[in-house]
Motif scaffolding. Structure first.
Motif, PDB file in Angstrom:
ATOM      1  N   UNK A  72      55.388 132.609  42.229  1.00 57.07           N
ATOM      2  CA  UNK A  72      56.350 131.539  42.066  1.00 57.07           C
ATOM      3  C   UNK A  72      55.978 130.668  40.848  1.00 57.07           C
ATOM      4  N   UNK A  73      56.970 129.993  40.217  1.00 53.69           N
ATOM      5  CA  UNK A  73      58.381 129.949  40.617  1.00 53.69           C
ATOM      6  C   UNK A  73      59.124 131.212  40.185  1.00 53.69           C
ATOM      7  N   UNK A  74      60.058 131.619  41.022  1.00 55.59           N
ATOM      8  CA  UNK A  74      60.863 132.796  40.748  1.00 55.59           C
ATOM      9  C   UNK A  74      62.084 132.426  39.917  1.00 55.59           C
ATOM     10  N   UNK A  75      62.880 133.425  39.585  1.00 54.73           N
ATOM     11  CA  UNK A  75      64.115 133.188  38.826  1.00 54.73           C
ATOM     12  C   UNK A  75      65.075 132.389  39.704  1.00 54.73           C
ATOM     13  N   UNK A  76      65.642 131.311  39.206  1.00 52.51           N
ATOM     14  CA  UNK A  76      66.504 130.476  40.053  1.00 52.51           C
ATOM     15  C   UNK A  76      67.847 131.121  40.382  1.00 52.51           C
TER      16      UNK A  76
END
Length: 393
Positions: free
Chosen positions: A159-163
């Motif tokens: 994380x952070x992943x693709x929003x």
């Protein structure tokens, strides 16, 4: 030379040496060094019946003659040129994939890359950012494809992943309500391979497709594992009464050569103009020569029909095994999952099968997955069923 000699002796004896590789794979303590059809051999000379097909890659088996001839011919001409020039070979494979349907192709190197291309195309064409995928799905390990994958264990630590990705329940009609005017695309597998060989309900998939059409949402079908004949038709969606806006391929397309493809309806082509997306090795001459040979072989009269027949024979044979270890048998064509009662039983079964000379796969936590080459013979199916009966009873 003496060092190399002793190194070879140690490898033959299975001695584990210090590795120069990242430990991100749980590797078996042996190496497969040769193969012919469905039979493979390790470095000690032990023969196995390969019911993994390299995780659904060797759909025509190892050393298929048509693929070998195509590769040898292409290797004598030219191996690689970038996508700065015309490619007749790409055009021929793209046309063979499209068949009677009006799709255009983008060639890449893997299923993850094909899914990344599909995500980019969907967002660019629709002008929307939200994508809906499903729990327990698997779409790859690159950031977009990994985010599309509905498994928290695969996301962990990255994380952070693709929003703007959301996840619905597979085969759940409530998930249809998640498709809104803010959704760019829905990405779905018709059989969740890594998730446990879970087959989509035909009525659910058809309603999902209708919902997408009503909302102006693109339907992406991930055919990386189900495509190229695995389920008894060239593409699995042909058996579900739908036509996706985009679908992705890899694995069996090159029969061992790294190649992926993203196909989209022709009207989507305007979103992928020059400079919008690209790849250095995608559409490589050797990989596409293999793909062309694969498609020509599978296009022979009756070839795909036999896949369905063999798959039915295999599932019936498994269902005939009276075993308290088996919970359910699922699949389509030669993509078969045997759900067992526990993770411990699955681990024991795969280990015993391996010892007896049958290579198999896991899927999810408790599913034994079988992906034999589409060229498997009746005798080989009978041999596998006999070994399964020995281990499961």
């Amino acid at each position: 030379m003496q060092y190399i000699y002793f190194l070879c002796i140690l490898i033959q004896k299975g001695v584990r040496l210090m590795s120069y590789l990242f430990p991100n794979y749980s590797r078996k303590p042996f190496e497969i060094v040769s193969g012919q059809g469905l039979l493979v051999q390790d470095q000690k000379g032990k023969t196995y019946l390969d019911f993994t097909s390299g995780i659904g890659v060797m759909n025509l088996g190892h050393h298929h003659p048509a693929v070998e001839v195509a590769l040898a011919k292409q290797a004598g001409q030219i191996w690689h040129m970038p996508n700065l020039y015309q490619s007749q070979l790409q055009e021929e494979v793209a046309q063979a994939l499209a068949g009677e349907l009006d799709y255009v192709s983008f060639f890449c190197n893997s299923g993850a890359e094909a899914n990344e291309a599909a995500i980019k195309l969907a967002r660019k064409y629709t002008g929307r950012s939200q994508l809906l995928t499903f729990q327990q799905s698997f779409h790859g390990r690159t950031y977009g494809a990994m985010t599309a994958t509905g498994q928290a264990t695969i996301h962990a630590g990255f994380e952070p992943l693709v929003p703007d990705f959301i996840y619905g329940e597979y085969n759940d009609h409530k998930a249809l309500d998640l498709v809104t005017e803010q959704t760019a695309a829905v990405m779905v597998e018709l059989i969740q391979g890594e998730g446990g060989v879970i087959v989509a309900e035909r009525s659910w998939i058809q309603q999902l497709a209708k919902r997408c059409q009503a909302m102006g949402v693109l339907l992406i079908v991930d055919e990386v594992q189900t495509g190229i004949g695995r389920t008894g038709s060239l593409f699995a969606f042909e058996q579900f009464g739908i036509q996706p806006d985009i679908f992705t391929l890899a694995k069996g397309l090159g029969n061992g050569l790294p190649v992926g493809a993203m196909l989209g309806k022709r009207e989507l082509a305007s979103a992928f103009g020059p400079g919008s997306h690209g790849t250095t090795f995608g559409g490589n001459k050797l990989a596409l020569a293999a793909a062309k040979a694969v498609l020509e072989t599978m296009g022979a009269p009756g070839f795909l029909a036999t896949v369905g027949e063999k798959g039915e024979y295999l599932r019936q044979g498994i269902n005939a095994i009276q075993s308290a270890k088996i919970v359910a048998v699922r699949g389509l064509g030669l993509m078969v999952g045997i759900q067992l009662v526990s993770e411990e039983v699955l681990a024991s079964v795969t280990e015993q099968l391996e010892a007896k000379g049958l290579l198999s796969l896991r899927a999810g936590k408790t599913v034994l997955r079988l992906l034999p080459a589409l060229t498997v013979s009746e005798a080989e199916l009978q041999q596998a069923l006999a070994l399964l009966a020995e281990v499961l009873v």
